[in-house]
Design an enzyme around this catalytic site. Structure first.
Site, PDB file in Angstrom:
ATOM      1  N   LYS A  13       0.821  -1.216   0.000  1.00 30.36           N
ATOM      2  CA  LYS A  13       0.000   0.000   0.000  1.00 30.36           C
ATOM      3  C   LYS A  13       0.857   1.270   0.000  1.00 30.36           C
ATOM      4  CE  LYS A  13      -2.282  -0.842   3.812  1.00 30.36           C
ATOM      5  NZ  LYS A  13      -1.903  -2.210   4.187  1.00 30.36           N
ATOM      6  N   ARG A  88     -10.009   1.244   8.404  1.00 24.28           N
ATOM      7  CA  ARG A  88      -9.526  -0.110   8.631  1.00 24.28           C
ATOM      8  C   ARG A  88     -10.607  -0.973   9.272  1.00 24.28           C
ATOM      9  NH1 ARG A  88      -3.736   0.563   8.548  1.00 24.28           N
ATOM     10  NH2 ARG A  88      -2.694  -1.433   8.755  1.00 24.28           N
ATOM     11  N   ARG A 122      11.638  -7.113   5.166  1.00 24.41           N
ATOM     12  CA  ARG A 122      11.588  -5.706   4.740  1.00 24.41           C
ATOM     13  C   ARG A 122      12.595  -4.852   5.496  1.00 24.41           C
ATOM     14  NH1 ARG A 122       5.764  -2.881   4.460  1.00 24.41           N
ATOM     15  NH2 ARG A 122       5.734  -3.154   6.705  1.00 24.41           N
ATOM     16  N   ARG A 152      11.156  -2.142  10.875  1.00 26.34           N
ATOM     17  CA  ARG A 152      10.054  -1.579  11.659  1.00 26.34           C
ATOM     18  C   ARG A 152       9.790  -2.452  12.880  1.00 26.34           C
ATOM     19  NH1 ARG A 152       4.871  -0.128   7.925  1.00 26.34           N
ATOM     20  NH2 ARG A 152       3.778  -1.273   9.558  1.00 26.34           N
ATOM     21  N   ARG A 163      -1.313  -8.819  12.957  1.00 20.95           N
ATOM     22  CA  ARG A 163      -1.774  -7.801  11.987  1.00 20.95           C
ATOM     23  C   ARG A 163      -2.643  -8.450  10.914  1.00 20.95           C
ATOM     24  NH1 ARG A 163       3.950  -5.472  10.571  1.00 20.95           N
ATOM     25  NH2 ARG A 163       2.964  -4.407   8.810  1.00 20.95           N
TER      26      ARG A 163
END
Ligand code: ADP
Ligand code: ZN
Length: 210
Positions: A13, A88, A122, A152, A163
């Site tokens: 996103k 969300r 990532r 992160r 998540r």
């Protein structure tokens, strides 16, 4: 153009939102980025948000909805915006509809089996660029700006699992919600590169409503 970008964690996103906002000249508003900036700045909002983010849960609506409402009153969003990470949940979508009408919900569809590897591999840069360890060849700095890359805090297996659960339960129902309003545009990411996904996104956005 007022766009919402929807997708599971790791769908890309943020990457697509940055490209869309550059090409179409609309402001990119990411609730995740707003929370991370607050955490970095040590604000009250940041302190509250951190426990939820680290657990992979949604930050309470009382906080999140106010932040977005406030942001959408600024002058720079008059001609459009791209909301990344909000709404969300159905509740948030209803709240949004009370003070604004969006044009398009862009849904990035990603194969869930790819998500864990994508997110846990990532590496982020403060400039906004992101990489995957598998393509870095051992490098630990950003090819664009030279900054040291980082992981992160919520990109670890336990939090990613949570998540994903949160996405499936709370966020995925928005797909049917916006489809029922004829606002849904779905782009299947498959094994496409970010640039290939972006080309498909532009095609979809440009032909929407035509
Ligand atoms: P991702 O989509 O990759 O999980 P984001 O940067 O969009 O990452 O969001 C990170 C975290 O910030 C979420 O897991 C959640 O805890 C919090 N968050 C972001 N947007 C919202 C929102 N609209 N409502 C509640 N919490 C949010
Ligand atoms: Zn960088």
């Amino acid at each position: 153009m007022k766009i919402i970008i929807l997708g599971a964690p790791g769908a890309g996103k943020g990457t697509q939102a940055t490209k869309i906002s550059e090409k179409y000249g609309i402001v990119h508003i990411s609730t995740g980025d707003i929370f991370r900036a607050n955490i970095k700045g040590g604000t009250e909002i940041g302190k509250l948000a951190k426990s939820y983010i680290d657990a992979g849960k949604l930050v309470p609506d009382s906080v999140t909805c106010d932040i977005v409402k406030d942001r959408l009153t600024k002058d720079d969003v008059k001609d459009g915006y791209l909301l990344d990470g909000f709404p969300r949940s159905l509740f948030q979508a209803e709240e949004l509809s009370k003070f604004d009408d969006i044009d398009i919900c862009l849904n990035l569809e990603v194969d869930t089996s790819l998500i864990m590897d994508r997110i846990c591999g990532r590496r982020m840069c403060a400039c906004g660029e992101s990489y995957h360890v598998s393509t870095l060849g051992g490098k630990t700095t950003c090819a664009k700006c030279g900054n040291e890359l980082y992981v992160r805090d919520d990109d670890n297996p336990a939090t990613v699992k949570s998540r994903l659960d949160t996405y499936n339960v709370m966020t995925a129902p928005l797909i049917a919600y916006y489809a029922a309003q004829n606002k849904l545009v779905t782009v299947v990411c498959g094994t496409k590169t970010p640039d290939e996904v972006f080309a498909a996104v532009c095609d979809a956005l440009d032909s929407f409503g035509k």
